[in-house]
Design a protein around this motif. Structure first.
Motif, PDB file in Angstrom:
ATOM      1  N   VAL A   1      -8.644   3.671  -3.630  1.00 12.83           N
ATOM      2  CA  VAL A   1      -7.419   3.846  -4.408  1.00 12.83           C
ATOM      3  C   VAL A   1      -7.759   4.549  -5.712  1.00 12.83           C
ATOM      4  CG1 VAL A   1      -7.585   1.561  -5.512  1.00 12.83           C
ATOM      5  CG2 VAL A   1      -5.357   2.695  -5.321  1.00 12.83           C
TER       6      VAL A   1
ATOM      7  N   VAL B   1      -0.126   5.957  -7.816  1.00 13.74           N
ATOM      8  CA  VAL B   1      -1.135   5.488  -6.865  1.00 13.74           C
ATOM      9  C   VAL B   1      -1.365   6.530  -5.777  1.00 13.74           C
ATOM     10  CG1 VAL B   1      -1.743   3.679  -5.197  1.00 13.74           C
ATOM     11  CG2 VAL B   1      -0.422   3.090  -7.232  1.00 13.74           C
TER      12      VAL B   1
ATOM     13  N   LEU C   1      -3.900   6.719  -2.069  1.00 16.61           N
ATOM     14  CA  LEU C   1      -4.885   6.088  -1.194  1.00 16.61           C
ATOM     15  C   LEU C   1      -5.653   7.173  -0.458  1.00 16.61           C
ATOM     16  CD1 LEU C   1      -2.718   3.186   0.325  1.00 16.61           C
ATOM     17  CD2 LEU C   1      -4.305   3.073  -1.597  1.00 16.61           C
TER      18      LEU C   1
ATOM     19  N   LEU D   1      -0.212  -2.899  -5.401  1.00 21.01           N
ATOM     20  CA  LEU D   1      -1.305  -2.372  -4.578  1.00 21.01           C
ATOM     21  C   LEU D   1      -1.353  -3.062  -3.223  1.00 21.01           C
ATOM     22  CD1 LEU D   1      -4.135  -2.111  -7.269  1.00 21.01           C
ATOM     23  CD2 LEU D   1      -2.601  -0.310  -6.466  1.00 21.01           C
TER      24      LEU D   1
END
Length: 660
Positions: free
Chosen positions: A141, A206, A208, A322
Motif C-alpha cells: 500500500v 490510497v 494498492l 485500509l
C-alpha cells in the motif's frame, strides 16, 4: 485536540524549542513582533500561543515546530533504529520505556520500502509497505499521489502504467533497503506487476500494488481499533529534501541526509472521527508519503501517512479504511460510476425461448478434419470472465449461439471478447437494412450488457463484431438465390444484439475502409478456394483502455482472423489483421527489446495492419497455434528478423496490399 497554549504550559521541552525558534529569528521572518516564551512555572503567555496558532487556520503551525524538536527522524541501519546519546535524549517528551517499544517494532522495518520508478524523470516517489499476502505475492500500500506519478486509474478502479513522451512505458518497484550506509549491491527491489487499486481523487489517498519475487517481506499487522488522541506512534519512511519547509530547520534535523529510511516517533494529535481526519506529529517530509503509522503500544499499523507531500498537515488514512479496501470494498463513487442508468426506450430483449433454435458457429464449416477451424483457445483468466449462457452446450462452452455465428462475451467489460462467423459467399442473400433496433440477450444477465444509454455519447458507436452482411446466407437456396430468406433475415437480425457490439470511438471510422472490405477481397481472391470462410473478430482489450462514458470503456484496437481453404485443396489459408493506431506494433517491439525502434514511435490515425498470426497470439495471449502454420505473412520474415523475434506486419493503405 489540545490547544497550543495547553501544550506550551505542559512541556518544558516544547517551551525551550519554541524559544530557540524565536531566538533564531522565526517571528521576524513571519513579520511578528518579538515576544518571549515564559519560563517554567510562569504559565503560558496567551499572546504567544494565539499568534503562533494564527499562522495556520488549522492550528497546525505549532505542531510543525514540535516536529522540529522532540520528534527525531531516527536513522535506520541493518533494519535497526540507530540510538546514540543524542537520540536517547531526544525522546524525553515520550513516556519512559519508549526506546524499548521502538526496539520491539523494529521487526517491521524490513517490510517498508521505497517506491522507485523506471523510465521516469524521478528515480523514486514515496514510501510503500506490505499490507497483505496474496498467495506467493504481496500487496503493497502507498498513496494514490505517489502511484499516479507513473500510473493512471482505469474505469474499474485498477491502475495501469502510463507512457512517457518517447512511448516507453513507465514502471515501478519496491526497494526495502535504501538505508543509511547501504551499498547498491544490498538493494532488494521487487517489481510492481499489477496495480489492483488506484483511488480516484475523490476517495482516500490510497493505492494498492502487487509485487512478486522470492523472499518477499511479511505483511505489517493492521490495528483492530482506531488510534486515540495522544497515542505514541511512529512513522517509518523515506523523507526527502522538501523546500516547502524551513531550510535551516531541515538542515539541523536531518543534517543534510535525505532519501534514506528513517523511524520517526510522535503522537496522535487528532483521532479519526466522522468529520475529522487522523492526524499525528511525527516528523515527515515529501518522500514519507505512503509511510505506515505504527502504534507503539501494540505494534500495529493505525494509518497510512499521506500529507507530507503537501507540507500542511500530518494526516493519515485510518486503518479501518485500509481494511475495507483490502477486503474489496470500494468507495460509493466507484460503484455509482458503473451502475446502469434507466434504460431509454427503443431497446428490446429476446428471451431464451426466442433464441432456442440457434446453432451458432460451426468449426467444421470448411469441411472438417484437416479443414476444421475451431475457436482459438483463451487463457484461464479470460475464460473465467466469460458469461455462461443459460442454454450453454457442452460441445460449445461459453458460446452465445446465433444464426451462422457465435459470441464469447466478457462479463467485466460488457462487450464481446471474440466472435466467430461462418460466411458462405456462394449463397448470399441481400437483406435491406431496417430500423436497426437493438436487443439484449436474455440468456445472460441484463446487468452485464450495455444498452442504448451507454452509447448516447456523441463520440462512440455500436460496432458490429460480426458484420451485418456476413451471416446473411441460405444454402438451401440455389446459388445467388432470391432476395428474401427467413434464415438470412434471422441471421441479419441476430447481429443486432448488444452481445455482438463493441464500443467504438468515432475516430476509428476514419481508418475502417480497408477493414470493412477484407472478407470480400479474400473471398474473391484466386489464392483461396470455395468462397467460404470462417472469421474470428474481437477487441484487443487492455487495462488502460479509455473510459468514454461512466462505466463504458472503449477498446483502442480490434483484430480479425480470416480462415479459408487454400487454393491448394485440403489445406487451410489464414491471415490476421488489426485495426489500430499502432499500439500493438509498438508493444511487440517493446516486449522484444527493440527499445530504439520504440523511441519516438508515434501513434497516428487509425489504419489497418496485416500482422503475423504468431504476433497476434503474443499480444492477445490467445492460442492461435492451429492457424500459425497457414499464415503466408510469416514467410516474409527474413531469417535474421525471425531470429531477433521482430514483429511482421504490413500497413494496408490499399486493400490490394494484403499478402495472400
Amino acid at each position: 485536540m489540545k490547544t497550543a497554549r495547553e501544550r506550551l504550559a505542559e512541556s518544558e521541552v516544547l517551551r525551550a524549542a519554541v524559544q530557540r525558534r524565536i531566538d533564531g529569528g522565526l517571528l521576524e521572518r513571519m513579520g511578528l513582533p518579538d515576544i518571549r516564551v515564559p519560563a517554567p512555572g510562569e504559565g503560558a503567555d496567551a499572546d504567544v500561543a494565539d499568534r503562533l496558532e494564527s499562522i495556520d487556520p488549522g492550528g497546525s503551525a505549532l505542531e510543525a515546530i514540535v516536529q522540529l524538536v522532540g520528534r527525531p527522524p531516527l536513522l535506520v541501519q541493518n533494519d535497526r533504529v540507530v540510538f546514540g546519546d543524542d537520540e536517547i535524549d531526544s525522546l524525553d517528551d515520550f513516556p519512559p520505556g519508549t526506546d524499548a517499544r521502538i526496539r520491539a517494532t523494529e521487526k517491521f522495518i524490513p517490510s517498508v520500502g521505497r517506491v522507485e520508478f523506471t523510465n521516469f524523470t524521478m528515480a523514486w516517489g514515496g514510501t510503500g509497505w506490505v499490507i497483505a499476502a496474496d498467495g506467493a505475492d504481496r500487496i503493497v500500500v502507498t498513496n494514490r499521489h505517489v502511484a499516479s506519478l507513473v500510473a493512471r486509474r482505469t474505469a474499474d478502479g485498477h491502475g495501469v502504467f502510463m507512457r512517457g513522451p518517447s512511448q516507453i512505458r513507465f514502471g515501478a518497484s519496491l526497494d526495502f533497503n535504501e538505508e543509511f550506509g547501504a551499498i547498491a549491491s544490498q538493494a532488494t527491489p521487487f517489481d510492481v506487476v499489477d496495480i489492483p487499486y488506484l483511488a480516484d481523487t475523490t476517495a482516500p489517498d490510497v493505492a494498492l500494488l502487487r509485487i512478486t519475487g522470492q523472499n518477499l517481506p511479511s505483511p505489517l499487522p493492521l490495528a483492530d481499533t482506531d488510534a486515540a488522541f495522544d497515542d505514541v506512534v511512529a512513522l517509518v519512511g523515506y523523507p526527502a529534501y522538501d523546500d516547502r519547509n524551513d531550510k535551516d530547520a531541515m538542515a539541523r534535523y536531518f543534517r543534510q541526509l535525505y532519501n534514506v529510511k528513517r523511524y520517526a516517533p510522535g503522537r496522535i494529535t487528532q483521532a479519526l472521527g466522522p468529520r475529522v481526519t487522523l492526524q499525528h506529529d511525527c516528523t515527515s517530509l515529501g518522500g514519507a508519503s505512503g509511510s505506515p503509522l505504527i502504534r507503539l503500544s501494540d505494534g500495529r499499523v493505525v494509518g497510512l501517512h499521506f500529507s507530507g507531500l503537501y507540507g500542511k498537515f500530518n494526516s493519515a488514512v485510518g486503518a479501518s479504511t485500509l481494511r475495507q479496501l483490502l477486503a474489496g470494498a470500494r468507495p460509493v463513487a466507484d460503484i455509482a460510476a458503473v451502475a446502469g442508468a434507466t434504460e431509454a426506450a427503443g431497446d428490446g430483449q429476446h428471451g431464451p425461448d426466442q433464441l432456442a433454435d440457434r446453432a451458432g458457429y460451426d468449426p467444421a464449416f470448411l469441411g472438417g478434419g484437416d479443414l476444421s477451424a475451431p475457436w482459438p483457445g483463451l487463457p484461464a483468466d479470460v475464460e473465467g470472465d466469460l458469461a455462461r449462457p443459460s442454454d450453454e452446450s457442452a460441445s460449445q462452452p461459453f458460446e452465445l449461439r446465433y444464426t451462422h455465428f457465435g459470441v464469447k462475451f466478457s462479463r467485466s467489460r460488457k462487450q464481446p471478447r471474440m466472435t466467430a462467423v461462418n460466411i458462405d459467399g456462394r449463397h448470399p442473400v441481400a437483406i435491406k437494412r431496417g430500423s436497426d433496433r437493438w436487443f439484449h440477450d436474455g440468456r445472460i444477465p441484463r446487468d452485464i450488457q450495455l444498452g442504448k444509454n451507454d452509447y448516447a455519447h456523441p463520440d462512440i458507436d455500436r460496432g458490429h463484431m460480426v458484420r451485418r452482411q456476413d451471416p446473411n446466407w441460405d444454402d438451401t437456396l440455389p446459388a445467388g438465390g432470391p432476395g428474401v430468406s427467413e434464415i438470412a433475415q434471422r441471421a441479419n437480425d441476430d447481429t443486432f444484439h448488444y452481445t455482438n457490439a463493441a464500443v467504438q470511438h468515432g475516430d476509428l471510422n476514419s481508418g475502417a475502409r480497408q477493414w470493412l472490405g477484407l472478407e470480400d477481397y479474400i473471398l474473391n481472391s484466386a489464392k483461396t478456394h470455395g468462397f467460404t470462410a470462417c472469421v474470428f473478430t474481437g477487441p484487443v482489450l487492455r487495462d488502460d483502455d479509455p473510459e468514454i462514458a461512466a462505466g463504458v470503456v472503449a477498446p483502442r484496437e480490434f483484430f480479425k482472423l480470416v480462415v479459408m481453404e487454400s487454393a491448394v485443396e485440403g489445406t487451410l489459408h489464414a491471415t490476421a489483421y488489426v485495426l489500430s493506431q499502432g499500439e500493438m506494433i509498438r508493444d511487440l517491439l517493446e516486449e522484444r527489446g527493440r527499445t530504439e525502434a520504440v523511441e519516438g514511435f508515434e501513434l497516428g490515425a487509425y489504419r489497418t495492419f496485416q500482422v503475423a498470426i504468431a504476433d497476434l497470439a503474443a499480444v492477445t495471449g490467445y492460442d492461435f497455434s492451429r492457424y500459425v502454420p497457414f499464415d503466408p505473412l510469416a514467410a516474409l520474415a527474413t531469417s535474421e528478423a525471425a531470429d531477433a523475434g521482430e514483429p511482421v506486419f504490413v500497413p494496408l493503405d490499399a486493400i490490394s496490399q494484403i499478402v495472400l
